[in-house]
Design an enzyme around this catalytic site. Structure first.
Site, PDB file in Angstrom:
ATOM      1  N   PHE A 133     -34.562  12.930 -22.516  1.00  0.00           N
ATOM      2  CA  PHE A 133     -33.724  13.094 -23.702  1.00  0.00           C
ATOM      3  C   PHE A 133     -32.584  12.072 -23.733  1.00  0.00           C
ATOM      4  O   PHE A 133     -31.928  11.826 -22.719  1.00  0.00           O
ATOM      5  CB  PHE A 133     -33.171  14.523 -23.685  1.00  0.00           C
ATOM      6  CG  PHE A 133     -32.353  14.911 -24.895  1.00  0.00           C
ATOM      7  CD1 PHE A 133     -32.795  14.623 -26.170  1.00  0.00           C
ATOM      8  CD2 PHE A 133     -31.156  15.593 -24.743  1.00  0.00           C
ATOM      9  CE1 PHE A 133     -32.060  14.991 -27.276  1.00  0.00           C
ATOM     10  CE2 PHE A 133     -30.409  15.973 -25.845  1.00  0.00           C
ATOM     11  CZ  PHE A 133     -30.855  15.665 -27.120  1.00  0.00           C
ATOM     12  N   ASP A 192     -36.685  16.654 -12.144  1.00  0.00           N
ATOM     13  CA  ASP A 192     -35.855  17.653 -12.798  1.00  0.00           C
ATOM     14  C   ASP A 192     -36.356  17.971 -14.209  1.00  0.00           C
ATOM     15  O   ASP A 192     -35.652  17.723 -15.204  1.00  0.00           O
ATOM     16  CB  ASP A 192     -34.388  17.215 -12.834  1.00  0.00           C
ATOM     17  CG  ASP A 192     -33.435  18.424 -12.815  1.00  0.00           C
ATOM     18  OD1 ASP A 192     -33.743  19.406 -12.112  1.00  0.00           O
ATOM     19  OD2 ASP A 192     -32.413  18.399 -13.511  1.00  0.00           O
ATOM     20  N   HIS A 231     -28.474  16.229 -13.021  1.00  0.00           N
ATOM     21  CA  HIS A 231     -29.762  15.997 -13.673  1.00  0.00           C
ATOM     22  C   HIS A 231     -30.282  14.595 -13.369  1.00  0.00           C
ATOM     23  O   HIS A 231     -31.488  14.390 -13.173  1.00  0.00           O
ATOM     24  CB  HIS A 231     -29.572  16.195 -15.183  1.00  0.00           C
ATOM     25  CG  HIS A 231     -30.840  16.306 -15.970  1.00  0.00           C
ATOM     26  ND1 HIS A 231     -31.922  17.062 -15.560  1.00  0.00           N
ATOM     27  CD2 HIS A 231     -31.188  15.765 -17.179  1.00  0.00           C
ATOM     28  CE1 HIS A 231     -32.882  16.985 -16.483  1.00  0.00           C
ATOM     29  NE2 HIS A 231     -32.460  16.198 -17.460  1.00  0.00           N
TER      30      HIS A 231
END
Length: 467
Positions: A96, A194, A281
C-alpha cells in the site's frame, strides 16, 4: 420457510451485485467473500489493468541498476531482455502507498546479485496502491491475476516452470502473491513480508495469502499488534507453512511509536508519515534484505510463544535444526509439518539486524555473596561484549543459566571471561570464581566446557580455558 422479506433482501442483494471482467484476467465480483462481509463491508470492484498500470521491471546480474520492462502481452520484450531460463526468478511486490521503483526494492535485488545469478522482477503497481485503502485492497486481485498471467506466458512460451519462481510480497503485496499463487499450480515459493491485516485477517483462503498458494510459503510478522488501538498493520494469523515472529512479531527494536501514531483512519495513516508510523511494518523487508547476505544470522527457534522463548525454554535447536528467517528459509522446506509452525528469534535494533544466539551455564565457586555475574565469549572469528547471566545470591556449587543474542558469530569458542560485582564496598574482599562454564551455540549440538580453579575479587576478569 423463508419469509418474503428474506427472499426480497436476497433478490435485492443479487440484483445489486456487480461483476467486472477483463480480457485474459477473468471476472471479479463484489459478492461474498470479496465484499459485503464483516471483514470486507464495502462493495468495491478492482480497477482495470489500464488504470492500475502494472509494470514488470527486470533487473539481472547483467543489468543490476537499470531495469528492462517486460510486457506479458508482448513476448518480444521478454525475448529482447536479459531474462534467462536457466536461473531462478524472484518477483518483489510492494504494498500500500508504495511503488516498484522504491529504493528498498532495488536494494533487495542488488543483495541477491551478490549471492546468486537470478532474474529479479520488481512488480510496480503504484497507481493501484496509491489510493484509498479499500480500493487498493481490491486492486490486489487484478495485480495478482497479472502476475499469474506473466507466469503463464513464461511457462507457455519459454517452458519456464513455475517451480523456479519465488514471489516476495510486502504488506498488500503479500496478498497479491497469494492471488497469483492460487492461479498458478506448482508455484515454487511465496514469502509474505508482514501481510497486511485489514480486510484480510480471518477471511477465507481464496481472499488472502495462505499455505496452499505455493509449494512452500514462509511469512515474517513484524507488526502483528491489533490495528486498533495499537496501529499494527500486519496480520497475526499464521498463513504460511512456517511463520516467523521476530522479537515477538509486534514491536521491533528501534521502532518506538508515540501518540502521533494513534490515528485510526487507514487512509490518513500513511501520508507523510510512512517511515515514522509504519516502522514495524517496514522492518519485515529490511530483515529479509539483510538475510540475503547473512545465511546463518537469522536462526529461528520453534516455540509455543515469545514469552517462552524469552524465558529460555526453546534452546537449542531441535534435532531437525532451525530454519533461517528470510532468504534461506526454503532450506527448511523438507522439514515442514501438516500444522503451521511458529518460530521466534531476536534481531538487532538497527542494521546490522543479524544475531547469533548462545546459551551459557555457570557453576560458581568461592564465597557466598550477593551480586551479578557477566561473561564474554572469545572465538576464532571474534569476541562478544559482556552479557549479564545472573543477579542475586551467588553461592558456591550453584549453577546459573542464560541465553543471549550476540552481534556476530564468534566461530570456534576458545575461551570465556568471567566477571562479578556487587557494587557494595565489602571490607572482607570476597573472591568468587567459575569452576565450569558450558557454552552452546543455538544451532549446534556441541557443548563447549571451560574450567578454572581460581577465584577473583569483584571487577577482576577471570579467564576460563577448555577443560
Amino acid at each position: 420457510m423463508l419469509s418474503i422479506w428474506t427472499v426480497t433482501l436476497f433478490l435485492l442483494g443479487a440484483a445489486n451485485a456487480k461483476e467486472i471482467c477483463y480480457d485474459d484476467l477473468g471476472c471479479f465480483s463484489d459478492l461474498e467473500p470479496w465484499a459485503g462481509t464483516a471483514i470486507r463491508p464495502l462493495k468495491v470492484l478492482p480497477w482495470s489493468p489500464e488504470k492500475i498500470g502494472t509494470r514488470f521491471l527486470l533487473y539481472t546480474n547483467e543489468n543490476p541498476t537499470t531495469f528492462q520492462t517486460l510486457i506479458p502481452s508482448d513476448p518480444s520484450t521478454i525475448e529482447a531482455s536479459n531474462f534467462q531460463t536457466d536461473r531462478k526468478t524472484r518477483f518483489i511486490i510492494h504494498g500500500f502507498i508504495d511503488k516498484g521503483d522504491e529504493s528498498w526494492v532495488l536494494d533487495m535485488c542488488k543483495n541477491m546479485f551478490q549471492v546468486e545469478e537470478v532474474n529479479c522482477i520488481c512488480v510496480d503497481w503504484k497507481k493501484g496502491s496509491q489510493t484509498t485503502y479499500s480500493q487498493a485492497a481490491n486492486n490486489v486481485r487484478v495485480v495478482g491475476a497479472q502476475v499469474a498471467q506473466m507466469l503463464s506466458v513464461l511457462s507457455t512460451d519459454y517452458k519456464y516452470s513455475p517451480s523456479k519462481v519465488h514471489l516476495i510480497g510486502h504488506s498488500l503485496g503479500a496478498h497479491v502473491a497469494g492471488e497469483a499463487g492460487s492461479r498458478t499450480p506448482g508455484l515454487g515459493r511465496i514469502t509474505g513480508l508482514d501481510p497486511v491485516e485489514a480486510n484480510f485477517e480471518g477471511t477465507p483462503d481464496e481472499v488472502r495469502l495462505d499455505r496452499s498458494d505455493a509449494v512452500f510459503v514462509d511469512v515474517i510478522h513484524t507488526d502483528a499488534a491489533p490495528l486498533i488501538p495499537f496501529l499494527g498493520f500486519g496480520t497475526k494469523q499464521q498463513v504460511g507453512h512456517i511463520d516467523f515472529f521476530p522479537n515477538g512479531g509486534e514491536e521491533m527494536p528501534g521502532c518506538q511509536k508515540n501518540t502521533l501514531s494513534q490515528i485510526v483512519d487507514l487512509d490518513g495513516i500513511w501520508a507523510g508519515t510512512r517511515d515514522f508510523v509504519a516502522c514495524n511494518h517496514l522492518r519485515s523487508y529490511k530483515y529479509y534484505s539483510e538475510s540475503i547476505l547473512n545465511p546463518d544470522g537469522f536462526a529461528a527457534y520453534p516455540c509455543a510463544s515469545y514469552r517462552a522463548f524469552q524465558s529460555n525454554k526453546c534452546f537449542p535447536c531441535p534435532d531437525e535444526g532451525c530454519p533461517q528467517m528470510g532468504h534461506y528459509a526454503d532450506k527448511f522446506a523438507g522439514k515442514i509439518s501438516d500444522e503451521s509452525q511458529k518460530f521466534f528469534l531476536n534481531t538487532g535494533d538497527a542494521s546490522s539486524f543479524a544475531r547469533w544466539r548462545y546459551g551459557v551455564t555457570i557453576t560458581v565457586s568461592g564465597r557466598t555473596v550477593t551480586g551479578q555475574i557477566k561473561v564474554a565469549l572469545f572465538g576464532s572469528k571474534g569476541n562478544t561484549r559482556q552479557y549479564d547471566i545472573f543477579r542475586g545470591l551467588i553461592k558456591p556449587g550453584s549453577t546459573h543459566s542464560s541465553e543471549f543474542d550476540a552481534k556476530l558469530d564468534i566461530g570456534t569458542i576458545e575461551k570465556v571471561k568471567f566477571l562479578w560485582n556487587n557494587n557494595v564496598i565489602n571490607p572482607t574482599f570476597p573472591k568468587v570464581g567459575a569452576a565450569m562454564i558450558t557454552v552452546q551455540k543455538g544451532e549446534e549440538k556441541t557443548v563447549y566446557n571451560f574450567c578454572s580453579e581460581d577465584t577473583v575479587k569483584e571487577d577482576v576478569l577471570l579467564t576460563l580455558t577448555p577443560c
